[in-house]
Design a protein around this motif. Structure first.
Motif, PDB file in Angstrom:
ATOM      1  N   VAL A 133       0.815  -1.218  -0.108  1.00 20.20           N
ATOM      2  CA  VAL A 133      -0.012  -0.073   0.035  1.00 20.20           C
ATOM      3  C   VAL A 133       0.852   1.198  -0.024  1.00 20.20           C
ATOM      4  N   VAL A 139       4.665   2.222  -7.408  1.00 21.44           N
ATOM      5  CA  VAL A 139       3.728   2.995  -8.040  1.00 21.44           C
ATOM      6  C   VAL A 139       4.052   3.623  -9.096  1.00 21.44           C
ATOM      7  N   GLU A 149      -4.063   1.597 -11.796  1.00 24.23           N
ATOM      8  CA  GLU A 149      -4.585   1.040 -10.648  1.00 24.23           C
ATOM      9  C   GLU A 149      -5.949   0.698 -10.463  1.00 24.23           C
ATOM     10  N   GLN A 152      -7.568  -1.730  -3.983  1.00 26.81           N
ATOM     11  CA  GLN A 152      -6.572  -2.269  -3.155  1.00 26.81           C
ATOM     12  C   GLN A 152      -7.505  -3.730  -2.670  1.00 26.81           C
ATOM     13  N   SER A 162      -3.014  -5.170  -0.391  1.00 26.49           N
ATOM     14  CA  SER A 162      -1.955  -4.841  -1.600  1.00 26.49           C
ATOM     15  C   SER A 162      -2.589  -3.964  -2.749  1.00 26.49           C
ATOM     16  N   ARG A 163      -2.088  -3.150  -3.265  1.00 28.06           N
ATOM     17  CA  ARG A 163      -2.534  -2.230  -4.456  1.00 28.06           C
ATOM     18  C   ARG A 163      -2.422  -3.159  -5.725  1.00 28.06           C
TER      19      ARG A 163
END
Length: 169
Positions: A133, A139, A149, A152, A162-163
């Motif tokens: 995260v 990212v 994205e 989550q 987790s993303r």
């Protein structure tokens, strides 16, 4: 076995001779913080982990996480590759570097090579990726590659959410 070359890196399958490197990599603070603690503390542990996590995937899937070897001097700097986790509907891209090699563009270079491999050699329509995260560097890297994205999720085998990211190839 060599999988692919980039400008500065050769991506190859790990071998049992890489156990000392793997022991070091999976105990790096960044790995422990952003991936997980696999409980690998000895060379024997590293070999068992490599068999279950790396070598088995090579045999059964024909892909997995590969060693990032600098072409100029043969030094191992990290891992990057393509893996099919049970917790995700599509294969995903993963990577990790020794802290001493971060910030030099190796992760992005290797990840670009793996995305091209997934598209051109494996013919996959989609690729996923996950991050912790609070992992802004990963990212940002995924954003440079065009991943979007998805939100989550709490994935099996991870202590926290987790993303999740996705890329149409």
């Amino acid at each position: 076995m060599l999988i692919l070359d980039t400008e500065r890196l050769a991506l190859r399958e790990f071998t049992p001779l890489d156990a000392p490197f793997l022991l070091r990599l999976v105990n790096e603070p960044g790995w422990l913080r952003n991936i997980n603690d696999p409980g690998v503390r000895t060379l024997d542990d590293a070999l068992r982990w490599a068999e279950g996590r790396l070598f088995k995937a090579y045999r059964e899937l024909g892909h997995g996480f590969w060693a990032l070897q600098r072409r100029s001097d043969g030094e191992l700097v990290g891992m990057c590759g393509l893996f099919k986790r049970a917790a995700l509907p599509e294969p995903d891209l993963g990577y990790a570097l020794l802290a001493s090699h971060e910030g030099q563009g190796y992760a992005l270079e290797a990840a670009r090579g793996c995305v091209a491999h997934a598209r051109e050699r494996l013919g996959w329509p989609t690729l996923m990726a996950i991050t912790a995260v609070d992992n802004p560097r990963s990212v940002a890297l995924l954003g440079k590659l065009g991943f979007a994205e998805q939100g989550q999720e709490q994935l099996e085998g991870y202590s926290g959410p987790s993303r999740v990211f996705k890329l149409a190839l």
